[in-house]
Design a protein around this motif. Structure first.
Motif, PDB file in Angstrom:
ATOM      1  N   ASN A 186       0.986  -1.331  -0.118  1.00 36.84           N
ATOM      2  CA  ASN A 186      -0.024  -0.051   0.063  1.00 36.84           C
ATOM      3  C   ASN A 186       0.629   1.340  -0.087  1.00 36.84           C
ATOM      4  N   ASP A 187       2.010   1.303   0.437  1.00 33.11           N
ATOM      5  CA  ASP A 187       3.010   2.307   0.409  1.00 33.11           C
ATOM      6  C   ASP A 187       2.874   2.910  -0.960  1.00 33.11           C
TER       7      ASP A 187
ATOM      8  N   VAL B 173       1.146  -1.921   6.733  1.00 36.12           N
ATOM      9  CA  VAL B 173       2.002  -1.954   5.530  1.00 36.12           C
ATOM     10  C   VAL B 173       2.857  -3.256   4.922  1.00 36.12           C
TER      11      VAL B 173
END
Length: 167
Positions: A20-21, A125
């Motif tokens: 997701n980063d 994450v």
């Protein structure tokens, strides 16, 4: 013939290996498909190399992940300059304000109009090159939200020099 969004550069930020980063990278690529003629770039974080990517453009859009955990995953926030937004400052290198100030002090052609968008990713994450299922389900809506705001604030006719937020 000049493409309608030729003066726009869209920079997506994030680590491509931290799931997701990397939403900013995915977002920039998706936005590039909606804004013909715009230049699309992806970088892991703000640094001096940003100057090379933005020189000579009228408008700059930065898309990055925001990990507050306070908002629902996929929520889009537009940060205002000159306020210190979530990713305008970095512990890994110079902040956005410093990079832009240096470019101006060197007499470089820095975009006058800047938009910064953060997409909430939550606090976890994981490793991976794809977005988590929860964020993937909301990704299209997030990109559409950013695109709508860009058209309003940068001009629906593709005029990236529309007066607006200045860096």
């Amino acid at each position: 013939m000049t493409e309608p969004w030729e003066g726009l550069v869209i920079v997506g930020m994030g680590n491509p290996l931290l799931s997701n980063d990397g939403v900013g990278r995915h977002g920039a690529i998706a936005l590039g498909r909606l804004f013909p003629g715009a230049r699309v770039e992806t970088i892991p974080m703000i640094g001096m190399d940003l100057l090379d990517l933005i020189l000579g453009h009228d408008a700059l859009v930065i898309v990055d992940a925001v990990a507050t955990g306070a908002d629902p995953v996929g929520k889009v926030t537009r940060f205002q300059m000159p306020d210190q937004g979530v990713h305008t400052a970095s512990s890994h290198g110079p902040d956005l304000h410093l990079v832009l100030a240096l470019g101006r002090s060197l007499g470089l052609s820095i975009p006058r109009t800047i938009r910064i968008y953060g997409i909430e990713i939550g606090t976890e994450v994981p490793y991976g090159e794809t977005l988590s299922p929860g964020l993937q389900a909301r990704f299209k809506t997030a990109v559409e939200s950013i695109a709508t705001d860009m058209r309003k604030s940068l001009g629906s006719q593709g005029s990236c020099a529309t007066p607006g937020m200045r860096a």
